[in-house]
Design a protein around this motif. Sequence first.
Motif, PDB file in Angstrom:
ATOM      1  N   THR A  85       0.834  -1.200   0.000  1.00  0.00           N
ATOM      2  CA  THR A  85       0.000   0.000   0.000  1.00  0.00           C
ATOM      3  C   THR A  85       0.871   1.253   0.000  1.00  0.00           C
ATOM      4  O   THR A  85       2.063   1.209   0.342  1.00  0.00           O
ATOM      5  N   PHE A  86       0.261   2.372  -0.362  1.00  0.00           N
ATOM      6  CA  PHE A  86       0.993   3.635  -0.397  1.00  0.00           C
ATOM      7  C   PHE A  86       1.496   4.014   0.995  1.00  0.00           C
ATOM      8  O   PHE A  86       2.617   4.507   1.145  1.00  0.00           O
ATOM      9  N   GLY A  87       0.685   3.774   1.999  1.00  0.00           N
ATOM     10  CA  GLY A  87       1.068   4.099   3.370  1.00  0.00           C
ATOM     11  C   GLY A  87       2.276   3.310   3.836  1.00  0.00           C
ATOM     12  O   GLY A  87       3.131   3.834   4.566  1.00  0.00           O
ATOM     13  N   GLU A  88       2.366   2.037   3.412  1.00  0.00           N
ATOM     14  CA  GLU A  88       3.518   1.214   3.779  1.00  0.00           C
ATOM     15  C   GLU A  88       4.772   1.629   3.021  1.00  0.00           C
ATOM     16  O   GLU A  88       5.887   1.515   3.515  1.00  0.00           O
ATOM     17  N   LEU A  89       4.573   2.123   1.802  1.00  0.00           N
ATOM     18  CA  LEU A  89       5.695   2.397   0.900  1.00  0.00           C
ATOM     19  C   LEU A  89       6.331   3.764   1.102  1.00  0.00           C
ATOM     20  O   LEU A  89       7.556   3.905   0.987  1.00  0.00           O
ATOM     21  N   ILE A  90       5.542   4.795   1.416  1.00  0.00           N
ATOM     22  CA  ILE A  90       5.996   6.177   1.296  1.00  0.00           C
ATOM     23  C   ILE A  90       7.271   6.482   2.076  1.00  0.00           C
ATOM     24  O   ILE A  90       8.233   7.039   1.534  1.00  0.00           O
ATOM     25  N   PHE A  91       7.333   6.135   3.344  1.00  0.00           N
ATOM     26  CA  PHE A  91       8.507   6.492   4.143  1.00  0.00           C
ATOM     27  C   PHE A  91       9.742   5.663   3.785  1.00  0.00           C
ATOM     28  O   PHE A  91      10.849   6.219   3.670  1.00  0.00           O
ATOM     29  N   PRO A  92       9.608   4.330   3.593  1.00  0.00           N
ATOM     30  CA  PRO A  92      10.781   3.591   3.096  1.00  0.00           C
ATOM     31  C   PRO A  92      11.249   4.091   1.733  1.00  0.00           C
ATOM     32  O   PRO A  92      12.452   4.121   1.463  1.00  0.00           O
ATOM     33  N   PHE A  93      10.308   4.503   0.886  1.00  0.00           N
ATOM     34  CA  PHE A  93      10.636   5.019  -0.442  1.00  0.00           C
ATOM     35  C   PHE A  93      11.468   6.294  -0.338  1.00  0.00           C
ATOM     36  O   PHE A  93      12.523   6.428  -0.962  1.00  0.00           O
ATOM     37  N   ILE A  94      11.003   7.241   0.480  1.00  0.00           N
ATOM     38  CA  ILE A  94      11.725   8.505   0.675  1.00  0.00           C
ATOM     39  C   ILE A  94      13.098   8.242   1.291  1.00  0.00           C
ATOM     40  O   ILE A  94      14.108   8.839   0.903  1.00  0.00           O
ATOM     41  N   GLY A  95      13.127   7.323   2.273  1.00  0.00           N
ATOM     42  CA  GLY A  95      14.399   6.975   2.895  1.00  0.00           C
ATOM     43  C   GLY A  95      15.376   6.385   1.901  1.00  0.00           C
ATOM     44  O   GLY A  95      16.578   6.665   1.949  1.00  0.00           O
ATOM     45  N   ALA A  96      14.871   5.556   0.965  1.00  0.00           N
ATOM     46  CA  ALA A  96      15.729   4.955  -0.054  1.00  0.00           C
ATOM     47  C   ALA A  96      16.269   6.011  -1.008  1.00  0.00           C
ATOM     48  O   ALA A  96      17.445   5.986  -1.387  1.00  0.00           O
ATOM     49  N   VAL A  97      15.411   6.968  -1.396  1.00  0.00           N
ATOM     50  CA  VAL A  97      15.853   8.068  -2.264  1.00  0.00           C
ATOM     51  C   VAL A  97      16.957   8.864  -1.575  1.00  0.00           C
ATOM     52  O   VAL A  97      17.992   9.180  -2.169  1.00  0.00           O
ATOM     53  N   ALA A  98      16.737   9.179  -0.299  1.00  0.00           N
ATOM     54  CA  ALA A  98      17.739   9.928   0.466  1.00  0.00           C
ATOM     55  C   ALA A  98      19.037   9.135   0.596  1.00  0.00           C
ATOM     56  O   ALA A  98      20.138   9.699   0.538  1.00  0.00           O
ATOM     57  N   GLY A  99      18.922   7.805   0.776  1.00  0.00           N
ATOM     58  CA  GLY A  99      20.110   6.971   0.888  1.00  0.00           C
ATOM     59  C   GLY A  99      20.922   6.946  -0.393  1.00  0.00           C
ATOM     60  O   GLY A  99      22.158   7.011  -0.363  1.00  0.00           O
ATOM     61  N   ILE A 100      20.235   6.870  -1.537  1.00  0.00           N
ATOM     62  CA  ILE A 100      20.928   6.895  -2.828  1.00  0.00           C
ATOM     63  C   ILE A 100      21.643   8.223  -3.011  1.00  0.00           C
ATOM     64  O   ILE A 100      22.800   8.283  -3.451  1.00  0.00           O
ATOM     65  N   ILE A 101      20.974   9.320  -2.682  1.00  0.00           N
ATOM     66  CA  ILE A 101      21.604  10.637  -2.795  1.00  0.00           C
ATOM     67  C   ILE A 101      22.808  10.725  -1.859  1.00  0.00           C
ATOM     68  O   ILE A 101      23.843  11.303  -2.201  1.00  0.00           O
ATOM     69  N   GLY A 102      22.666  10.129  -0.672  1.00  0.00           N
ATOM     70  CA  GLY A 102      23.772  10.138   0.279  1.00  0.00           C
ATOM     71  C   GLY A 102      25.027   9.487  -0.278  1.00  0.00           C
ATOM     72  O   GLY A 102      26.143   9.921   0.018  1.00  0.00           O
ATOM     73  N   ILE A 103      24.846   8.447  -1.111  1.00  0.00           N
ATOM     74  CA  ILE A 103      25.998   7.773  -1.711  1.00  0.00           C
ATOM     75  C   ILE A 103      26.807   8.747  -2.560  1.00  0.00           C
ATOM     76  O   ILE A 103      28.043   8.731  -2.559  1.00  0.00           O
ATOM     77  N   TRP A 104      26.091   9.602  -3.298  1.00  0.00           N
ATOM     78  CA  TRP A 104      26.753  10.509  -4.236  1.00  0.00           C
ATOM     79  C   TRP A 104      26.917  11.921  -3.673  1.00  0.00           C
ATOM     80  O   TRP A 104      27.258  12.833  -4.414  1.00  0.00           O
ATOM     81  N   SER A 105      26.642  12.100  -2.380  1.00  0.00           N
ATOM     82  CA  SER A 105      26.678  13.446  -1.811  1.00  0.00           C
ATOM     83  C   SER A 105      28.063  14.084  -1.904  1.00  0.00           C
ATOM     84  O   SER A 105      28.180  15.308  -2.027  1.00  0.00           O
ATOM     85  N   THR A 106      29.116  13.263  -1.851  1.00  0.00           N
ATOM     86  CA  THR A 106      30.453  13.847  -1.994  1.00  0.00           C
ATOM     87  C   THR A 106      30.642  14.454  -3.382  1.00  0.00           C
ATOM     88  O   THR A 106      31.321  15.470  -3.535  1.00  0.00           O
TER      89      THR A 106
END
Length: 498
Positions: free
Chosen positions: A224-245
């Motif tokens: 469901t959208f409710g189950e997905l939204i926060f893990p989804f945002i966290g995953a996006v932030a994690g990917i960006i964190g990889i390339w933040s340097t």
Amino acid sequence: MAVNQPNFQEETVNSLSNHDLLPVRPEERTWKTQNFASMWMGVINNIPTYATIGGLVVLGFSPLQVIMIIFIASMILYGALSLNGHAGSKYGIPFPVLVRTSYGIKGANAPALLRGIIAIMWLGIQAYAGSAAFNIAITLLWPGFAFLGGDWTFLGIGLPGLLSFVLFWSMHFLVLKRGMESLKKFQAFTSPLVYIVLIGLLWWAIDTAGGIQPIFTQTGKYETFGELIFPFIGAVAGIIGIWSTLILNIPDFTRFARSQKDQIKGQLYGLPVTFTIFTVVTVAATSATTIAFGNPIGDIIVTLQQFDRPIVIAIAALILSVATITVNVIANLVSPAYDLANLFPKWISFKTGFYITMVAALFTVPWKLMENADAIFTLLNLIGGALGPVAGVMIADYYMIRKRKLNINDIYSLKGEYTYWKGYNYRAFVATGFGATVALIGAFVPSLKGLYDISWFLGVILSFFVYIGFMRLHPPVNNQEENNQLEDMTKGNMKTGN
């Protein structure tokens, strides 16, 4: 628009700069659109990126969800990279010099050192990841290599693994043998080779799964959208964190751009486009392993080992390991070399900084860092939380405060506009500290873990607005007045007991 090489007094060049830190001359700005595109092809097409994307599938995201995560993250990254790369292209200066305008002539060393330390850690990690593929290739071509040293180990790694790591580490010296020009040629040669492996993996995935549909119709654990939204945002932030340097590093490369248009278009073609294509292939291969072996395998090295053709595996492993050198040099080797040159410009050139960085990476003992996957993802979020505020301050300073106009001579002056208070701009440090504290507090306070999951976003946004606020509430005046004001404030606090 290129900026002419300014004229400096000899003592100024010796104290704040050297040849590698001065603005790149117009005739040396040779990077075209295709060079930036191939740079990103090399950065993305490597073993750690495959493991990260495959890891998202293993964590329970569906193939389509993973593709959307990467696409959104890559578009955000592209925006941040283009914004922060503008000054490098316009003025021809690297990150540690550019950051002087916001943190101060001396204060710039703090974010530069933070970036350098993190890059050295990642240099070791990426070198170890690439050496694993290198080890497989050598073993397939020379089976006796796997038995060298018997049971002997060094800090938990056997002799074959240690030799593979040292040999692979040594290959990095060849890439920067002649500086950035040799890097440009190396990545143009190696980046397309990776697509041979990707095409082979995609063909295998489709053949194994019996077509495209069985791969991309697989469902994840978030229904469901409710189950997905926060893990989804966290995953996006994690990917960006990889390339933040790289968001900070990008002026180190855009300073060689032939034009502003070249760096913007090249990064568009190289990042969102290439990253999405790579993700589709990676997701397909990872999903196919579920069909073939009963569970998803997110490690491309383990996937390759499932094939029964040693020569094919060896060639693929060699190509992937060589591609990993490209990302390591671009993301983790160029930046600390410049940072060290900025810290001690009289004694350390870019080339000397490069050698120091390489030696330092040996002492990170990366195989120990890689033993726990959870620790790696924690490290990625910490990196994003710590470096995000620096990017927020830089973007706010260049676009909102400076309006993209820098006093290039004062960047190399001890008594110029960017000296602030004794060489430090306290506003930038307050903004960075506040942004990093809020972004990272969730790592230590369980009830605030939600903040930690989006640490990069928080760090950038908070530092961006806090910096602008401080610069407008207490704008810098001439250096003597600022020194007097801050000294008076300090004396007043001491008298009142604060």
